[in-house]
Design a protein around this motif. Structure first.
Motif, PDB file in Angstrom:
ATOM      1  N   GLY A 134      90.382  35.345  14.835  1.00  0.00           N
ATOM      2  CA  GLY A 134      90.629  36.203  16.081  1.00  0.00           C
ATOM      3  C   GLY A 134      90.946  37.692  15.819  1.00  0.00           C
TER       4      GLY A 134
ATOM      5  N   ARG B 135      92.140  41.470  16.035  1.00  0.00           N
ATOM      6  CA  ARG B 135      91.775  42.082  17.124  1.00  0.00           C
ATOM      7  C   ARG B 135      92.784  43.595  16.888  1.00  0.00           C
TER       8      ARG B 135
ATOM      9  N   PRO C 288     102.746  37.448  22.298  1.00  0.00           N
ATOM     10  CA  PRO C 288     102.713  36.574  21.070  1.00  0.00           C
ATOM     11  C   PRO C 288     102.152  35.460  21.237  1.00  0.00           C
ATOM     12  N   ASP C 289     101.482  35.090  19.925  1.00  0.00           N
ATOM     13  CA  ASP C 289     100.479  33.869  19.912  1.00  0.00           C
ATOM     14  C   ASP C 289     101.749  32.717  19.113  1.00  0.00           C
ATOM     15  N   PRO C 290     101.813  31.651  19.959  1.00  0.00           N
ATOM     16  CA  PRO C 290     102.665  30.701  19.323  1.00  0.00           C
ATOM     17  C   PRO C 290     102.267  30.125  17.887  1.00  0.00           C
ATOM     18  N   ARG C 291     101.127  30.391  17.319  1.00  0.00           N
ATOM     19  CA  ARG C 291     100.668  29.921  16.180  1.00  0.00           C
ATOM     20  C   ARG C 291     101.145  31.065  14.880  1.00  0.00           C
TER      21      ARG C 291
ATOM     22  N   ALA D  89     101.535  35.599  13.712  1.00  0.00           N
ATOM     23  CA  ALA D  89     100.513  36.624  13.563  1.00  0.00           C
ATOM     24  C   ALA D  89     100.482  37.076  12.266  1.00  0.00           C
TER      25      ALA D  89
ATOM     26  N   THR E  19     104.767  35.584  11.028  1.00  0.00           N
ATOM     27  CA  THR E  19     105.174  34.143  11.531  1.00  0.00           C
ATOM     28  C   THR E  19     106.322  33.913  11.403  1.00  0.00           C
TER      29      THR E  19
ATOM     30  N   ARG F 163     109.700  36.826  21.844  1.00  0.00           N
ATOM     31  CA  ARG F 163     109.019  37.527  22.621  1.00  0.00           C
ATOM     32  C   ARG F 163     108.849  39.113  22.143  1.00  0.00           C
TER      33      ARG F 163
ATOM     34  N   THR G 124     107.116  42.153  20.969  1.00  0.00           N
ATOM     35  CA  THR G 124     105.702  42.633  20.740  1.00  0.00           C
ATOM     36  C   THR G 124     105.618  44.002  20.112  1.00  0.00           C
TER      37      THR G 124
ATOM     38  N   THR H 110      95.454  35.716  13.738  1.00  0.00           N
ATOM     39  CA  THR H 110      96.008  34.458  14.126  1.00  0.00           C
ATOM     40  C   THR H 110      95.973  33.533  12.766  1.00  0.00           C
TER      41      THR H 110
END
Length: 762
Positions: A448, A450, A499-502, A504, A567, A573, A575, A594
């Motif tokens: 993913g 981006r 944010p992605d919980p998995r 970055a 990560t 939170r 960004t 991710t």
């Protein structure tokens, strides 16, 4: 430097004619100078210096200093390359006594080594000291054996110049009395033999006026050298050369780019048929004399110069060919990168294709600051784009090309296959950091990817689009400092989005314009330090920037993608992040990806074939005329003339066993060498359904450049080794030599390269 003038009629050596102590002022590069006389070990307050000349007497590419003294002979200060100098005059055969006044450096016998000529208070004939190339000087009485000793007064100012354009450098010395001719001309008959031509040149008709200094230049632009004598208590004497331009000539006007603008210190050679000459650009000599900053070559009957070669102080070796005579020639220094890293090429299905450079952290002896050296990061994993590698005749083919001015010591090479799920990408955790510990091998499998939501530089410019794709468009609004690799401190502020919980992972594609040892030294003298990229995050709770990493790392060399795993490292939170550096880093694309879960399957292949051979220098190409360049393996660059370290390189042929382990048994290569490798794919496991494969080159080794301020920049040896505590070695350390090492030396390192002092040939 000056001295009191003696009384008008005094020809004896007066006590008040004392000479002066030598003083050295270092240019700090910021508009100020520092007196470093004592720090550089010049003088102790007792020296009676009257003249100085600056030249590279031992052909090791740094500037030494020869000093004429009253009652104390000639000193030769050799450059220690650490900001200090050592007087080796007595050790190399120069006189420790005698009343010397003027001194000039010139290769009067055309053997490629710079000799010394000096005038004395109590002699009407100069003395020649021949440089024998072994580090010693010898008084050359034969060259001036036919010159009459007429008992005239002392000679002061001195110059070496070809006044009749016959291709042989003559000597001119100023009469310091008010009796006899103003100047004496010693005509070079060839190969270092001279005759007195004062009378036949009509210089005997010019009366002496207690001359002191001498300047030589083509003042009227007619193709021969004119003379200006400064006189004690009288106006200057101008002597126009009439008839010296019967022979052809060439005047060179240099313009330095990376070197100093006037090219002072540049070695210039001219070859026309069998006629060969060499000079060094200098701004002056003693006693109170000066030379033109435009090298002037008499060419005799030759109407053109076959080759003109310039070795700039910055290290660039540059050739101009088929130059017409009887006209000035302007030569601008090539803006050429002499050192960086070896280059990787692969078979892509239709051709041998450029990938990128590698081993960017492998340099050893790299000067970080005065008397401070780097710790090399000797291994690297290089991601090979899928479209750049295909099977050819049943093998994968990789080519490791050393095509810059450096020695590369290859110790290990493998092709690494990384199997990961379809729809994901695999990247090695590969980046340079300032200090150990260096990143250990790790693969990031991500999905993913981006672009960032927004990107702003520290001037408020929106650079989001410039970072969205790999298209050679990058934020470059920061101001460059006058030191290679240095810029004003600048920053990028990135909004990564929700944010992605998995976690970055940043995929950061960039290239870097490296600093080198010389620029690091120059910057330190100006009080400027290089700051590697740091990474901060904006804490949404406090509104404050929080340091995440003071040494985020940076990509090595030409365009490649490095990873930064965020990560668990950002405030909750958060960004927005900010990247700050003073390095010349050009970010082309920054993506947010991710982590994709389970680790990949990794298979390593050793080369089935590895041949060391001569390749030459692939042509640099650029689609848009701007940096960085790629290289076309199929085309040769005809303008490359690299020097090579003196020493023993690996002989050509099979070198496969040297690449099977990182064991300090290297394939030692010079510029123009390549290792052509083939890998048998049969040991690779079948690719499982739903999986894809990414290839990496794994390489381990060291690199040594020829920057004059790097450690041991002239020789292949001493060899580096992985366990060395530092380089240069401390007294307690050395490359481990056992019976296996001796066998390795005897079997492989037999290709000797000797230092050439006359690249164009005498």
């Amino acid at each position: 430097m000056s001295a009191p003038n003696p009384p008008r009629e005094s020809l004896a050596f007066p006590g008040d004619y004392a000479g002066e102590e030598f003083r050295v002022f270092r240019n700090n590069g910021n508009g100020t100078f520092a007196d470093v006389t004592q720090a550089a070990r010049f003088g102790d307050g007792t020296k009676r210096n009257t003249g100085a000349v600056f030249s590279d007497f031992d052909n090791d590419r740094d500037i030494d200093v020869a000093v004429a003294r009253l009652g104390q002979g000639i000193a030769l200060y050799t450059n220690n390359r650490d900001g200090t100098f050592t007087d080796i005059g007595p050790k190399v055969g120069l006189p420790a006594d005698g009343n010397y006044l003027g001194i000039v450096a010139v290769d009067y016998n055309r053997d490629g080594w710079v000799d010394l000529v000096a005038t004395l208070w109590d002699s009407s004939v100069p003395r020649l000291f021949r440089n024998d190339g072994s580090g010693a000087f010898a008084l050359d009485a034969t060259a001036l054996a036919d010159i009459p000793r007429d008992g005239g007064g002392p000679l002061f100012g001195l110059a070496a110049a070809d006044v009749d354009n016959d291709g042989f450098v003559d000597l001119l010395a100023v009469n310091g009395t008010d009796r006899g001719p103003a100047i004496r001309l010693l005509h070079n008959l060839g190969e270092g033999h001279f005759e007195d031509a004062t009378a036949v040149s009509a210089l005997s008709l010019v009366p002496a006026r207690r001359g002191r200094g001498l300047a030589v230049a083509d003042l009227d632009g007619d193709g021969d050298l004119d003379l200006v004598i400064s006189n004690n208590g009288a106006s200057p004497t101008l002597l126009r050369n009439d008839g010296g331009n019967k022979g052809h000539w060439l005047a060179v006007t240099p313009k330095g780019l990376n070197s100093n603008r006037q090219g002072v210190g540049t070695k210039v050679e001219a070859k026309a048929g069998t006629l060969w000459q060499k000079t060094e650009i200098a701004s002056g000599s003693g006693y109170l004399s000066s030379t033109s900053l435009r090298p002037f070559f008499g060419l005799g009957a030759h109407a053109s110069v076959d080759a003109l070669r310039l070795l700039w102080p910055g290290g660039v070796l540059q050739d101009e060919v088929k130059v017409a005579a009887d006209a000035p020639l302007r030569v601008e220094e090539l803006d050429r990168k002499g050192t960086s890293c070896p280059i990787l090429y692969t078979w892509d299905g239709t051709k041998i294709a450029f990938v990128t450079d590698f081993l960017g952290g492998s340099a050893f002896g790299y000067l970080v600051a005065p008397a401070t050296w780097n710790t090399p990061d000797t291994d690297e994993y290089v991601r090979i784009p899928a479209e750049r590698i295909r099977v050819h005749d049943g093998r994968y083919e990789l080519y490791l090309v050393n095509q810059l001015e450096e020695t590369i010591y290859f110790d290990r090479a493998q092709l690494v296959a990384v199997d990961h799920p379809d729809g994901t990408e695999a990247y090695p955790d590969e980046r340079l950091v300032e200090t150990p510990p260096f990143p250990r091998f790790k693969m990031h499998v991500v999905a993913g990817a981006r672009p960032v939501v927004s990107a702003v530089d520290d001037s408020g410019r929106d650079v989001t689009d410039a970072l969205a794709r790999e298209d050679r468009t990058y934020p470059d609004g920061f101001r460059l400092l006058p030191f290679k690799g240095y810029a004003e401190t600048h920053a990028l502020t990135l909004d990564l989005g929700a944010p992605d919980p998995r976690g970055a992972v940043l995929l950061m594609t960039a290239w870097i314009d490296y600093a080198d040892s010389t620029s690091n030294l120059a910057a330190s003298q100006s009080g400027v330090a290089l700051a590697a990229p740091s990474l901060e995050a904006l804490d949404p709770t406090t509104g404050a920037w929080v340091m995440v990493s003071r040494d985020m790392g940076f990509p090595a060399g030409l365009p490649k993608t490095m990873t930064v795993d965020l990560t668990g490292k950002l405030p909750p939170r958060a960004t927005k992040i900010r990247i700050t550096t003073s390095m010349r880093i050009y970010w082309d694309r920054i993506l947010v990806a991710t982590p994709a879960g389970s680790p990949p399957a990794i298979t390593r292949l050793d080369p089935s074939v590895a041949l060391l051979r001569w390749r030459g220098f692939p042509l640099p190409v650029t689609p848009d005329g701007k940096a960085p360049a790629a290289y076309d393996y199929a085309r040769e660059d005809p303008g490359v003339f690299w020097k090579a370290h003196e020493g023993f390189y690996t002989r050509y042929g099979d070198v496969r066993e040297l690449l099977e382990a990182a064991d300090d048994r290297y394939v030692i290569t010079r510029g123009g060498d390549e290792i052509a490798m083939s890998f048998d794919p049969s040991p690779l496991p079948p690719l499982a359904p739903g999986m894809t494969r990414t290839f990496l080159l794994y390489a381990d080794g060291f690199g040594k450049d020829m920057d004059v301020n790097s450690a041991r920049p002239d020789r292949v040896e001493p060899l580096p080794y992985h366990a060395m505590p530092a380089f240069p070695y401390p007294a307690s350390a050395a490359y481990p030599v056992d019976s296996g090492a001796l066998e390795y030396f005897d079997a492989y390192n037999t290709r000797q390269v000797k230092r050439s002092v006359t690249p164009l040939g005498p």
